[in-house]
Scaffold this motif. Structure first.
Motif, PDB file in Angstrom:
ATOM      1  N   VAL A 184      46.913  -5.474  40.901  1.00 15.05           N
ATOM      2  CA  VAL A 184      46.207  -7.104  40.437  1.00 15.05           C
ATOM      3  C   VAL A 184      44.696  -5.655  38.604  1.00 15.05           C
ATOM      4  O   VAL A 184      44.993  -5.610  38.748  1.00 15.05           O
ATOM      5  CB  VAL A 184      44.933  -7.584  41.061  1.00 15.05           C
ATOM      6  CG1 VAL A 184      44.955  -8.732  40.215  1.00 15.05           C
ATOM      7  CG2 VAL A 184      45.915  -8.000  42.210  1.00 15.05           C
ATOM      8  N   GLN A 185      45.400  -6.582  37.782  1.00 20.19           N
ATOM      9  CA  GLN A 185      45.026  -6.713  36.204  1.00 20.19           C
ATOM     10  C   GLN A 185      44.082  -7.615  36.085  1.00 20.19           C
ATOM     11  O   GLN A 185      43.986  -8.211  36.700  1.00 20.19           O
ATOM     12  CB  GLN A 185      47.050  -6.852  35.387  1.00 20.19           C
ATOM     13  CG  GLN A 185      47.950  -6.071  35.632  1.00 20.19           C
ATOM     14  CD  GLN A 185      47.568  -4.552  35.409  1.00 20.19           C
ATOM     15  OE1 GLN A 185      47.225  -3.967  34.394  1.00 20.19           O
ATOM     16  NE2 GLN A 185      47.829  -3.661  36.348  1.00 20.19           N
ATOM     17  N   PRO A 186      43.569  -7.368  35.340  1.00 18.17           N
ATOM     18  CA  PRO A 186      42.268  -8.090  34.868  1.00 18.17           C
ATOM     19  C   PRO A 186      42.711  -9.868  34.755  1.00 18.17           C
ATOM     20  O   PRO A 186      41.713 -10.145  34.937  1.00 18.17           O
ATOM     21  CB  PRO A 186      42.242  -7.915  33.089  1.00 18.17           C
ATOM     22  CG  PRO A 186      42.462  -6.824  32.970  1.00 18.17           C
ATOM     23  CD  PRO A 186      44.030  -6.443  33.482  1.00 18.17           C
ATOM     24  N   GLY A 187      43.564 -10.109  34.510  1.00 18.38           N
ATOM     25  CA  GLY A 187      43.997 -11.406  34.485  1.00 18.38           C
ATOM     26  C   GLY A 187      44.745 -12.320  36.061  1.00 18.38           C
ATOM     27  O   GLY A 187      44.506 -13.138  36.352  1.00 18.38           O
ATOM     28  N   PRO A 231      47.338 -15.127  28.065  1.00 21.99           N
ATOM     29  CA  PRO A 231      46.437 -14.556  26.908  1.00 21.99           C
ATOM     30  C   PRO A 231      47.223 -14.235  25.783  1.00 21.99           C
ATOM     31  O   PRO A 231      47.396 -12.748  26.849  1.00 21.99           O
ATOM     32  CB  PRO A 231      45.128 -14.675  27.258  1.00 21.99           C
ATOM     33  CG  PRO A 231      44.446 -14.398  28.745  1.00 21.99           C
ATOM     34  CD  PRO A 231      45.971 -14.693  29.518  1.00 21.99           C
ATOM     35  N   PHE A 232      46.491 -13.633  24.898  1.00 21.37           N
ATOM     36  CA  PHE A 232      47.327 -12.706  23.660  1.00 21.37           C
ATOM     37  C   PHE A 232      47.109 -11.274  24.615  1.00 21.37           C
ATOM     38  O   PHE A 232      48.655 -10.857  24.450  1.00 21.37           O
ATOM     39  CB  PHE A 232      46.417 -13.170  22.765  1.00 21.37           C
ATOM     40  CG  PHE A 232      47.023 -12.451  21.318  1.00 21.37           C
ATOM     41  CD1 PHE A 232      47.939 -12.210  20.504  1.00 21.37           C
ATOM     42  CD2 PHE A 232      45.836 -11.504  21.530  1.00 21.37           C
ATOM     43  CE1 PHE A 232      48.279 -11.276  19.996  1.00 21.37           C
ATOM     44  CE2 PHE A 232      46.595 -10.192  20.349  1.00 21.37           C
ATOM     45  CZ  PHE A 232      47.375 -10.449  19.597  1.00 21.37           C
ATOM     46  N   ARG A 235      48.796  -5.733  26.401  1.00 19.22           N
ATOM     47  CA  ARG A 235      48.463  -4.957  27.545  1.00 19.22           C
ATOM     48  C   ARG A 235      50.038  -4.514  28.030  1.00 19.22           C
ATOM     49  O   ARG A 235      49.917  -3.742  28.556  1.00 19.22           O
ATOM     50  CB  ARG A 235      47.386  -5.275  28.231  1.00 19.22           C
ATOM     51  CG  ARG A 235      46.714  -3.467  28.741  1.00 19.22           C
ATOM     52  CD  ARG A 235      45.807  -4.034  29.252  1.00 19.22           C
ATOM     53  NE  ARG A 235      44.523  -4.573  28.570  1.00 19.22           N
ATOM     54  CZ  ARG A 235      43.761  -5.581  28.334  1.00 19.22           C
ATOM     55  NH1 ARG A 235      43.971  -6.901  29.283  1.00 19.22           N
ATOM     56  NH2 ARG A 235      42.979  -5.886  27.588  1.00 19.22           N
ATOM     57  N   ARG A 236      50.237  -5.828  28.938  1.00 16.17           N
ATOM     58  CA  ARG A 236      51.866  -5.041  29.590  1.00 16.17           C
ATOM     59  C   ARG A 236      53.195  -5.189  29.028  1.00 16.17           C
ATOM     60  O   ARG A 236      53.228  -4.595  29.700  1.00 16.17           O
ATOM     61  CB  ARG A 236      51.887  -7.069  30.422  1.00 16.17           C
ATOM     62  CG  ARG A 236      50.704  -7.666  31.370  1.00 16.17           C
ATOM     63  CD  ARG A 236      50.612  -8.688  32.135  1.00 16.17           C
ATOM     64  NE  ARG A 236      51.583  -8.893  32.764  1.00 16.17           N
ATOM     65  CZ  ARG A 236      52.070  -8.904  34.329  1.00 16.17           C
ATOM     66  NH1 ARG A 236      50.745  -8.520  34.385  1.00 16.17           N
ATOM     67  NH2 ARG A 236      52.990  -9.238  34.285  1.00 16.17           N
ATOM     68  N   ALA A 253      54.653 -16.827  27.898  1.00 16.35           N
ATOM     69  CA  ALA A 253      53.784 -16.727  27.205  1.00 16.35           C
ATOM     70  C   ALA A 253      54.057 -15.087  26.648  1.00 16.35           C
ATOM     71  O   ALA A 253      53.955 -14.147  25.754  1.00 16.35           O
ATOM     72  CB  ALA A 253      52.342 -16.978  27.952  1.00 16.35           C
ATOM     73  N   GLU A 254      53.965 -14.262  27.694  1.00 17.41           N
ATOM     74  CA  GLU A 254      53.789 -12.286  27.325  1.00 17.41           C
ATOM     75  C   GLU A 254      55.509 -12.425  26.113  1.00 17.41           C
ATOM     76  O   GLU A 254      55.007 -11.615  25.776  1.00 17.41           O
ATOM     77  CB  GLU A 254      54.774 -11.972  28.568  1.00 17.41           C
ATOM     78  CG  GLU A 254      53.838 -12.274  29.869  1.00 17.41           C
ATOM     79  CD  GLU A 254      54.367 -11.437  30.773  1.00 17.41           C
ATOM     80  OE1 GLU A 254      54.613 -10.025  31.222  1.00 17.41           O
ATOM     81  OE2 GLU A 254      54.439 -11.744  32.041  1.00 17.41           O
TER      82      GLU A 254
END
Length: 141
Positions: free
Chosen positions: A6-9, A21-22, A27-28, A43-44
């Motif tokens: 699981v990533q920060p988001g 988010p930006f 990062r992804r 969004a990505e």
């Protein structure tokens, strides 16, 4: 880092991050640089597209600040930096484009529409505007 982490988001790297988010979208992009499978949210895709465009323009314009007498876009340093940026992000951008098409339930082979002069890139960008289609989950592995 595994694709299941699981990533920060709060979204696993293997899953599309809707409303990313930006900073997380950029990062992804780098973490999934060579991943052509799976899906990417609008969004990505668009956050990366805007970032890549901004960096490319900056690489063209910043050298102009140091050589103000030369005509705009004729400084070879800016051109070389721009080409290096394009080469450094080429594979990742293709992978992100394929994942974005997968999210709209289209084959990644639609990337080849970009080679059609003039209209090809416009068609590709319109396809990237398509909303998420749940049937695109068939591209997840």
């Amino acid at each position: 880092m595994s694709n299941d982490s699981v990533q920060p988001g709060g979204v696993a790297l293997r899953d599309p991050f809707y409303g990313a988010p930006f900073a997380e979208a950029v990062r992804r992009f780098w973490r999934k640089y060579t991943v052509f499978t799976g899906r990417a949210s609008r969004a990505e895709f668009w956050w990366w597209w805007i970032t890549s465009l901004a960096v490319g323009l900056a690489l063209q314009l910043v050298p102009q600040a140091f050589t103000p007498d030369s005509p705009l876009f004729e400084n070879p340093v800016g051109s070389y930096l721009f080409v290096l940026w394009g080469l450094a992000t080429l594979i990742g951008s293709l992978a992100l484009g394929a994942r974005r098409l997968h999210d709209a339930n289209l084959s990644g082979f639609w990337l080849f529409v970009n080679v059609v002069p003039g209209i090809g890139s416009i068609v590709f960008l319109v396809m990237c505007l398509l909303p998420t289609n749940p049937e695109g989950a068939r591209f997840d592995l």
